[in-house]
Design a protein around this motif. Structure first.
Motif, PDB file in Angstrom:
ATOM      1  N   ARG A  38       0.821  -1.204   0.000  1.00  4.65           N
ATOM      2  CA  ARG A  38       0.000   0.000   0.000  1.00  4.65           C
ATOM      3  C   ARG A  38       0.857   1.257   0.000  1.00  4.65           C
ATOM      4  NH1 ARG A  38      -2.903  -0.670   5.947  1.00  4.65           N
ATOM      5  NH2 ARG A  38      -1.053  -0.265   7.259  1.00  4.65           N
ATOM      6  N   GLN A  39       0.289   2.309  -0.599  1.00  4.20           N
ATOM      7  CA  GLN A  39       0.993   3.573  -0.745  1.00  4.20           C
ATOM      8  C   GLN A  39       0.110   4.727  -0.314  1.00  4.20           C
ATOM      9  OE1 GLN A  39       4.363   4.473  -2.338  1.00  4.20           O
ATOM     10  NE2 GLN A  39       3.654   6.079  -0.938  1.00  4.20           N
ATOM     11  N   VAL A  40       0.623   5.553   0.590  1.00  5.44           N
ATOM     12  CA  VAL A  40      -0.031   6.789   1.007  1.00  5.44           C
ATOM     13  C   VAL A  40       0.866   7.941   0.578  1.00  5.44           C
ATOM     14  CG1 VAL A  40      -0.872   8.167   2.943  1.00  5.44           C
ATOM     15  CG2 VAL A  40      -1.121   5.672   2.977  1.00  5.44           C
ATOM     16  N   PRO A  41       0.322   8.977  -0.069  1.00  6.21           N
ATOM     17  CA  PRO A  41       1.159  10.109  -0.485  1.00  6.21           C
ATOM     18  C   PRO A  41       1.958  10.681   0.676  1.00  6.21           C
ATOM     19  CG  PRO A  41      -0.986  10.273  -1.506  1.00  6.21           C
ATOM     20  CD  PRO A  41      -1.071   9.144  -0.507  1.00  6.21           C
ATOM     21  N   GLY A  42       3.260  10.885   0.461  1.00  5.43           N
ATOM     22  CA  GLY A  42       4.120  11.425   1.490  1.00  5.43           C
ATOM     23  C   GLY A  42       4.691  10.404   2.449  1.00  5.43           C
ATOM     24  N   LYS A  43       4.303   9.141   2.299  1.00  5.63           N
ATOM     25  CA  LYS A  43       4.808   8.096   3.165  1.00  5.63           C
ATOM     26  C   LYS A  43       5.460   6.992   2.343  1.00  5.63           C
ATOM     27  CE  LYS A  43       1.438   8.730   6.901  1.00  5.63           C
ATOM     28  NZ  LYS A  43       0.437   8.036   7.767  1.00  5.63           N
ATOM     29  N   GLU A  44       6.291   6.194   3.003  1.00  5.90           N
ATOM     30  CA  GLU A  44       6.940   5.077   2.340  1.00  5.90           C
ATOM     31  C   GLU A  44       5.928   3.971   2.062  1.00  5.90           C
ATOM     32  OE1 GLU A  44      11.379   5.544   4.384  1.00  5.90           O
ATOM     33  OE2 GLU A  44      10.170   3.762   4.744  1.00  5.90           O
ATOM     34  N   ARG A  45       6.178   3.235   1.001  1.00  5.48           N
ATOM     35  CA  ARG A  45       5.341   2.094   0.696  1.00  5.48           C
ATOM     36  C   ARG A  45       5.489   1.040   1.781  1.00  5.48           C
ATOM     37  NH1 ARG A  45       6.593   0.603  -5.520  1.00  5.48           N
ATOM     38  NH2 ARG A  45       8.702   1.154  -4.836  1.00  5.48           N
ATOM     39  N   GLU A  46       4.396   0.336   2.063  1.00  8.01           N
ATOM     40  CA  GLU A  46       4.397  -0.675   3.099  1.00  8.01           C
ATOM     41  C   GLU A  46       3.799  -1.973   2.566  1.00  8.01           C
ATOM     42  OE1 GLU A  46       2.854  -1.310   7.701  1.00  8.01           O
ATOM     43  OE2 GLU A  46       1.664  -0.072   6.334  1.00  8.01           O
ATOM     44  N   GLY A  47       4.569  -3.045   2.626  1.00  9.69           N
ATOM     45  CA  GLY A  47       4.040  -4.350   2.281  1.00  9.69           C
ATOM     46  C   GLY A  47       3.106  -4.826   3.382  1.00  9.69           C
ATOM     47  N   VAL A  48       1.904  -5.252   3.025  1.00  7.53           N
ATOM     48  CA  VAL A  48       0.926  -5.666   4.028  1.00  7.53           C
ATOM     49  C   VAL A  48       0.643  -7.161   4.012  1.00  7.53           C
ATOM     50  CG1 VAL A  48      -0.161  -3.397   4.116  1.00  7.53           C
ATOM     51  CG2 VAL A  48      -1.023  -5.112   2.509  1.00  7.53           C
ATOM     52  N   ALA A  49       1.054  -7.860   2.968  1.00  6.98           N
ATOM     53  CA  ALA A  49       0.839  -9.302   2.901  1.00  6.98           C
ATOM     54  C   ALA A  49       1.601  -9.890   1.734  1.00  6.98           C
ATOM     55  CB  ALA A  49      -0.650  -9.630   2.761  1.00  6.98           C
ATOM     56  N   CYS A  50       1.963 -11.158   1.841  1.00  2.00           N
ATOM     57  CA  CYS A  50       2.654 -11.846   0.754  1.00  2.00           C
ATOM     58  C   CYS A  50       2.395 -13.337   0.885  1.00  2.00           C
ATOM     59  CB  CYS A  50       4.156 -11.557   0.803  1.00  2.00           C
ATOM     60  SG  CYS A  50       5.098 -12.262  -0.572  1.00  2.00           S
ATOM     61  N   ILE A  51       2.333 -14.021  -0.251  1.00  4.85           N
ATOM     62  CA  ILE A  51       2.120 -15.460  -0.255  1.00  4.85           C
ATOM     63  C   ILE A  51       3.006 -16.110  -1.308  1.00  4.85           C
ATOM     64  CG2 ILE A  51       0.168 -15.336  -1.869  1.00  4.85           C
ATOM     65  CD1 ILE A  51      -1.099 -17.657  -0.229  1.00  4.85           C
ATOM     66  N   SER A  52       3.565 -17.264  -0.957  1.00  3.08           N
ATOM     67  CA  SER A  52       4.433 -18.009  -1.855  1.00  3.08           C
ATOM     68  C   SER A  52       3.629 -19.066  -2.600  1.00  3.08           C
ATOM     69  CB  SER A  52       5.558 -18.681  -1.071  1.00  3.08           C
ATOM     70  OG  SER A  52       6.286 -19.589  -1.882  1.00  3.08           O
ATOM     71  N   SER A  53       3.913 -19.236  -3.892  1.00  6.45           N
ATOM     72  CA  SER A  53       3.192 -20.223  -4.688  1.00  6.45           C
ATOM     73  C   SER A  53       3.621 -21.648  -4.383  1.00  6.45           C
ATOM     74  CB  SER A  53       3.395 -19.946  -6.179  1.00  6.45           C
ATOM     75  OG  SER A  53       4.745 -20.147  -6.555  1.00  6.45           O
ATOM     76  N   SER A  54       4.825 -21.828  -3.872  1.00  9.54           N
ATOM     77  CA  SER A  54       5.369 -23.166  -3.662  1.00  9.54           C
ATOM     78  C   SER A  54       4.764 -23.880  -2.465  1.00  9.54           C
ATOM     79  CB  SER A  54       6.884 -23.099  -3.507  1.00  9.54           C
ATOM     80  OG  SER A  54       7.253 -22.299  -2.393  1.00  9.54           O
ATOM     81  N   ASP A  55       4.640 -23.187  -1.344  1.00  7.60           N
ATOM     82  CA  ASP A  55       4.144 -23.824  -0.133  1.00  7.60           C
ATOM     83  C   ASP A  55       2.978 -23.090   0.514  1.00  7.60           C
ATOM     84  OD1 ASP A  55       7.010 -22.757   1.912  1.00  7.60           O
ATOM     85  OD2 ASP A  55       5.459 -21.631   0.861  1.00  7.60           O
ATOM     86  N   GLY A  56       2.567 -21.963  -0.054  1.00  7.28           N
ATOM     87  CA  GLY A  56       1.455 -21.208   0.484  1.00  7.28           C
ATOM     88  C   GLY A  56       1.776 -20.429   1.745  1.00  7.28           C
ATOM     89  N   ARG A  57       3.038 -20.347   2.090  1.00  5.98           N
ATOM     90  CA  ARG A  57       3.426 -19.609   3.290  1.00  5.98           C
ATOM     91  C   ARG A  57       3.094 -18.140   3.141  1.00  5.98           C
ATOM     92  NH1 ARG A  57       9.304 -20.223   6.312  1.00  5.98           N
ATOM     93  NH2 ARG A  57       8.773 -19.031   8.189  1.00  5.98           N
ATOM     94  N   THR A  58       2.615 -17.534   4.231  1.00  2.00           N
ATOM     95  CA  THR A  58       2.197 -16.140   4.209  1.00  2.00           C
ATOM     96  C   THR A  58       3.013 -15.305   5.171  1.00  2.00           C
ATOM     97  OG1 THR A  58       0.474 -16.587   5.855  1.00  2.00           O
ATOM     98  CG2 THR A  58      -0.151 -16.744   3.535  1.00  2.00           C
ATOM     99  N   TYR A  59       3.039 -13.996   4.895  1.00  2.50           N
ATOM    100  CA  TYR A  59       3.801 -13.054   5.699  1.00  2.50           C
ATOM    101  C   TYR A  59       2.981 -11.787   5.906  1.00  2.50           C
ATOM    102  CZ  TYR A  59       7.513 -16.140   4.014  1.00  2.50           C
ATOM    103  OH  TYR A  59       8.278 -17.239   3.702  1.00  2.50           O
ATOM    104  N   TYR A  60       3.049 -11.231   7.115  1.00  2.00           N
ATOM    105  CA  TYR A  60       2.328 -10.007   7.446  1.00  2.00           C
ATOM    106  C   TYR A  60       3.166  -9.145   8.382  1.00  2.00           C
ATOM    107  CZ  TYR A  60      -1.647 -13.015   6.145  1.00  2.00           C
ATOM    108  OH  TYR A  60      -2.506 -13.874   5.498  1.00  2.00           O
TER     109      TYR A  60
END
Length: 121
Positions: A38-60
């Motif tokens: 996500r991106q807010v004007p004037g602020k750094e981008r922030e990753g809020v979630a991610c998922i791997s195709s190989s094992d379905g592992r998620t990150y937050y």
């Protein structure tokens, strides 16, 4: 070339929920990762979630842990972001991003156009 298309953004009251979708195509590898940033004007981008195709592992990150959930439908090549208990500070443009390299959920090479999420108080 990988193509990503986001949808599902909109206006919601604080405490409400939204579900974002990312339709993906063009992957040349069976091993890849898709994340939401996500991106807010004037602020750094922030990753809020991610998922791997190989094992379905998620990150937050801690800012959304317990409120956001990333999931996938491999048959439809679609990744979802379920956002619950939304707060005004969650307001941002949300981008779907992907990578086929080994630095999973760290850097991304392909980006969608983004979808606006606005949370009112």
């Amino acid at each position: 070339e990988v193509q990503l298309v986001e949808s599902g953004g909109g206006l919601v009251q604080a405490g409400g929920s939204l579900r974002l979708s990312c339709a993906a195509s063009g992957f040349t590898s069976d091993y890849y990762a898709i994340g939401w940033i996500r991106q807010v004007p004037g602020k750094e981008r922030e990753g809020v979630a991610c998922i791997s195709s190989s094992d379905g592992r998620t990150y937050y990150p801690e800012s959304v842990k317990g409120r956001f959930t990333i999931s996938r439908d491999n048959a439809k090549n679609t990744v979802f972001l379920q956002m619950n208990s939304l707060k005004p500070e969650d307001t941002a443009v949300y981008y779907c991003a992907a990578t086929e390299r080994s630095s999973v959920c760290i850097v991304y090479d392909y980006w969608g156009q983004g979808t606006q999420v606005t949370v009112s108080s």
